[in-house]
Structure formats: C-alpha cells, structure tokens
Design an enzyme around this catalytic site. Structure first.
Site, PDB file in Angstrom:
ATOM      1  N   GLN A  73       0.864  -1.193   0.000  1.00  0.00           N
ATOM      2  CA  GLN A  73       0.000   0.000   0.000  1.00  0.00           C
ATOM      3  C   GLN A  73       0.894   1.234   0.000  1.00  0.00           C
ATOM      4  O   GLN A  73       1.513   1.548   1.018  1.00  0.00           O
ATOM      5  CB  GLN A  73      -0.854  -0.062   1.276  1.00  0.00           C
ATOM      6  CG  GLN A  73      -1.802   1.071   1.471  1.00  0.00           C
ATOM      7  CD  GLN A  73      -2.541   0.920   2.805  1.00  0.00           C
ATOM      8  OE1 GLN A  73      -2.306  -0.014   3.585  1.00  0.00           O
ATOM      9  NE2 GLN A  73      -3.431   1.836   3.096  1.00  0.00           N
ATOM     10  N   GLY A  74       0.995   1.903  -1.139  1.00  0.00           N
ATOM     11  CA  GLY A  74       1.887   3.060  -1.253  1.00  0.00           C
ATOM     12  C   GLY A  74       1.151   4.364  -0.993  1.00  0.00           C
ATOM     13  O   GLY A  74       0.739   5.044  -1.944  1.00  0.00           O
ATOM     14  N   GLU A  77      -9.920  -1.576   6.412  1.00  0.00           N
ATOM     15  CA  GLU A  77      -8.827  -1.870   7.333  1.00  0.00           C
ATOM     16  C   GLU A  77      -9.353  -2.001   8.757  1.00  0.00           C
ATOM     17  O   GLU A  77      -9.071  -2.960   9.459  1.00  0.00           O
ATOM     18  CB  GLU A  77      -7.818  -0.710   7.294  1.00  0.00           C
ATOM     19  CG  GLU A  77      -6.524  -1.035   6.589  1.00  0.00           C
ATOM     20  CD  GLU A  77      -5.535   0.111   6.672  1.00  0.00           C
ATOM     21  OE1 GLU A  77      -5.957   1.280   6.604  1.00  0.00           O
ATOM     22  OE2 GLU A  77      -4.343  -0.171   6.793  1.00  0.00           O
ATOM     23  N   GLU A 104      -2.010  10.474  18.478  1.00  0.00           N
ATOM     24  CA  GLU A 104      -2.385  11.905  18.559  1.00  0.00           C
ATOM     25  C   GLU A 104      -3.512  12.203  17.563  1.00  0.00           C
ATOM     26  O   GLU A 104      -4.490  12.886  17.890  1.00  0.00           O
ATOM     27  CB  GLU A 104      -1.175  12.808  18.248  1.00  0.00           C
ATOM     28  CG  GLU A 104      -0.083  12.792  19.306  1.00  0.00           C
ATOM     29  CD  GLU A 104       0.821  11.574  19.218  1.00  0.00           C
ATOM     30  OE1 GLU A 104       0.709  10.801  18.250  1.00  0.00           O
ATOM     31  OE2 GLU A 104       1.645  11.380  20.138  1.00  0.00           O
TER      32      GLU A 104
END
Ligand SMILES: Cc1cc2nc3c(=O)[nH]c(=O)nc-3n(C[C@H](O)[C@H](O)[C@H](O)COP(=O)(O)OP(=O)(O)OC[C@H]3O[C@@H](n4cnc5c(N)ncnc54)[C@H](O)[C@@H]3O)c2cc1C
Length: 397
Positions: free
Chosen positions: A130-131, A248, A381
């Site tokens: 996955q780029g 995902e 975060e």
C-alpha cells in the site's frame, strides 16, 4: 449490543475449529521453529499456508463467489478471524491484498480488474503493498506529492513513498498519486495499481528496531502505468482511500482483540515459569496487580470491539468511533509488552538468537515491535483528535 451466535453461526464456528485443528502447522507454535526460519524460508512457509487456506475455501470468505470468495456474511468472516487467532495459526502473508486491495477493487474496480487481480490475491500468487505515506505526508496524507501525468494511454509516475510494508515482497502496489496539482488537495488525488516489476521502481528496505526489515522506501522514476490501472475515477482517489480505511478498521478490530487476549494468556504462562525474588512472578503482588490491570484493559477492548461489530451487523457504516478501538488496542498492547519486560527483568534484554533468551526472545521482539502500533494506521495523537472533534464534538484545537 447483541453478539450471540445464531445456530447457523455456531455450526460455522465448529466447522472452522475442526478444519483448523487438522490443518494449522503445529511447528508454528514453537517459538524456536519460528526463529530458526530464514527470511526466505519464512516467506515460502507463509505463502504455502495461505495456499492451504485457499484450497480449503477459507480465504476471502466474504468476497463474492464469482471472484473466488464464498459470499459469506461479515459475521462469518469475523468468526473465522477469531478462530484463526485462537488456533494460533500463522499469519496470512498477503494481508494487505486481503484487507486493503481486494475489498477496494471489489468496490471501485472494473470487471476486468476484478477478474485479473482478485483470484491471485486469494491464493497469495501476487503479494500487495500500500503506497500511501511519503516522507512529508503521513498524518496529513492529502498533502502527498508523488505525481502522475497522462501521456497518451499511460500515466508517468514520479516521486517517493515510505514505510511501505511488504514492498520488498510485493508484485502489486495500490498507489495514491497526485493527478491534478491545481485542484484542492483532497480532490487532485487518484488511486492506481502499479506493477512493482515496472522499469523505474526501486525498493529499499528499512531496518527496524527489532532487526527485521518489514517496510521500505519506494522510488518511482518515470514509471509508466497503463491508464486502465486507474482504480476508480481520475481525481477520486480520496474516496478510494476512505473505502480502504473503512475495510482496514473493519477487518482488523476483531482479530487484534483476540490476538491481545492470546498474548496476555501467554504472558501469564511465562510469569508462572519466571522467578522473581525466588518465587514465580505470578506470586509477586505488584506483578499480579499489573497483570490484572492488563486483563481489565483487554476486557474493555473486547467490549469496545463488540460494540463496533454490532454497528456493522446493523448495517451502519463504520464511523469515527473505530478510532477508539485502534487507539485502545495499540496502547493496551504496549502496556502488555512493557509488563512482559518487567517480568523478565534483565533477561528481557536478550533478543532472538541468544540461547539464554526466554521464549526464544519473542517478548523483547514484540516489545520493540509494539512501538510501531501507536504510529501505523493513524498515530495516537491523530486518533485522539478524531475522537475529540468527531465523536465527542469538542472544538478543533
Ligand atoms: C509498522 C508501520 C507500518 C506502516 N506501513 C505502511 C504502509 O504499508 N503503507 C503506507 O503508506 N504507510 C505505512 N506506514 C506509515 C504510517 O501510516 C505513518 O507513519 C503514519 O500515518 C504517521 O505518519 P508520519 O510517520 O509521516 O508521521 P507525521 O505525520 O509526520 O507525525 C509525526 C508526529 O506528529 C504528530 N502529529 C502530526 N499531525 C498532528 C496533528 N494534526 N495533531 C497532533 N499531532 C500530530 C503525530 O502524531 C506524530 O507523533 C506504516 C507505519 C508503521 C510504523
């Protein structure tokens, strides 16, 4: 929340257990065996395991039948994920093909793309990466600058990606590129499928704290990509990226919850075998309190995951609440491996390869590896920002 299995689901779970019981390679349960494999042997072993699952009809359960899946329900896929983890089965090597590329091609791909790519994802013939991330675009992914310009029927891609997991093993890459620099940043992005053997693609593995090299830098130097490899419409890549994120989260939540529970059970077992002040660590009141704290966190994680699954089952799209599961899982995993280091004491410093390392050094390795959990797939975060702004409705910071 109602996750009581129906009689059909119970029957399916039993079927999974029987199959896994007779097919999971026993040697995988021995940390010494796992550590003895060279990188090449491990890849061959994991490819062969995914092929065994494929032959048994267990890969891509919820994918449409015409592309090699079983058209099973999401709940059946979740049950199988849980049983895989419970059986301590080897991982699926083509994980990014299965949870990222495949489902996204199913939604956004052309018929030709579905027939060309999906079967080879299932049988692990083609590994995917996955780029997305770039040196200056991680959390702020929409600022990515790898560009693709049309030249006839081909795009010409130039730029750099980083932290690309499986890039060194992959035959295919799901790449996000900027196809229009004049549009607002979220709108000028496209998704495309890039053959990793194309001239102009260079892969440089990055070595991690653990000593392994799981992710890579990718360089694209005038790489020609057929226009037919565009996934979805041109400049609609942000929409494709959001589909990916949804899949995902959907696929990993239940799996990670069970994996963390298994790691806790193994840690308690290790604590029983490890002496602290001459007695098993499980008899030390401080260690007992810490293990109880992790137990509580794992239980909260289970319930939070079940809440998300219940939403999926009711047909609701996964929302920003999914960030809670990812945040809580990654921080719980880190607490768990920190307690493991405390239990092992100085021996926790010994890495795999040392004959004195406890459990073949798996705890020190997992402790170091878990530092990545609060970064990959969205940093803590960023997740706290999402929870604050989009779940709790707090003002933007
Ligand atoms: C093990 C692993 C595997 C990965 N695999 C892949 C992969 O296969 N493909 C891929 O494309 N990427 C992958 N990544 C990259 C991952 O998605 C990024 O590392 C992640 O999105 C963070 O981006 P960054 O590293 O550029 O950090 P930055 O975005 O530069 O962030 C640096 C720090 O600043 C903080 N920060 C940034 N913005 C804000 C803000 N608005 N408010 C508060 N704090 C902020 C971050 O939380 C972080 O602490 C992987 C990463 C890891 C660790």
């Amino acid at each position: 929340m109602d996750l009581t299995l129906t009689p059909t689901e119970e029957k399916f779970r039993d079927e999974c257990q029987v199959w896994l019981d007779s097919h999971v390679p026993r040697e995988w349960h021995d940390p010494a065996f796992r550590e003895s494999l060279t990188a090449g042997d491990k890849i061959a072993f994991l490819k062969s395991w995914q092929h065994t699952l494929y032959d048994g009809g267990w890969v891509g359960l919820a994918w449409p039948q015409e592309y090699g899946g079983r058209s099973a329900t999401l709940m059946e896929q979740v049950i199988f994920n849980q049983e895989l983890a419970r059986a301590k089965a080897p991982p699926l090597i083509n994980v990014l093909g299965l949870i990222v590329a495949g489902p996204t091609i199913t939604v956004h791909g052309t018929e030709e793309q579905k027939r060309r790519y999906l079967p080879k994802i299932l049988n692990a013939e083609e590994i995917w990466c996955q780029g997305f991330s770039e040196p200056n675009s991680g959390s702020d992914l929409a600022s990515l600058s790898t560009r693709a310009s049309l030249d006839g029927d081909e795009f010409v891609v130039n730029g750099q990606k980083i932290w690309t997991s499986y890039g060194h093993l992959a035959q295919q890459c799901l790449l996000l590129v900027r196809t229009d620099a004049h549009l607002p940043k979220h709108q000028g992005i496209s998704a495309m499928i890039v053959d990793m053997q194309s001239p102009g693609v260079t892969v440089k593995p990055l070595r991690q704290l653990t000593g392994d090299a799981e992710f890579n830098e990718l360089f694209f130097d005038h790489v020609r990509v057929p226009r037919a490899n565009l996934l979805g419409a041109i400049n609609d890549g942000w929409n494709v990226a959001m589909t990916i994120l949804m899949f995902e989260r959907l696929n990993t939540a239940s799996f990670l919850e069970i994996q963390t529970k298994i790691a806790l059970d193994e840690l308690i077992d290790t604590a029983r075998r490890t002496l602290r002040n001459g007695r098993p660590a499980t008899e030390d009141s401080l260690i007992r309190q810490k293990l109880a704290q992790i137990y509580t966190e794992v239980e909260i994680l289970r319930l939070s995951t079940y809440r998300s699954l219940t939403r999926f089952q009711r047909g609701e799209r996964p929302g920003p609440e999914g960030s809670i599961d990812k945040l809580f899982w990654s921080e719980t995993a880190q607490h768990l491996f920190e307690v493991a280091m405390e239990i092992l004491g100085p021996q926790g410093q010994l890495m795999k390869g040392s004959k004195w390392a406890i459990d073949s050094g798996q705890w020190s390795c997992q402790f170091l590896r878990s530092r990545a959990d609060t970064i990959a797939g969205g940093t803590s975060e960023i997740l706290r920002n999402i929870i604050g702004e989009r779940v709790l409705g707090l003002p933007r910071g």
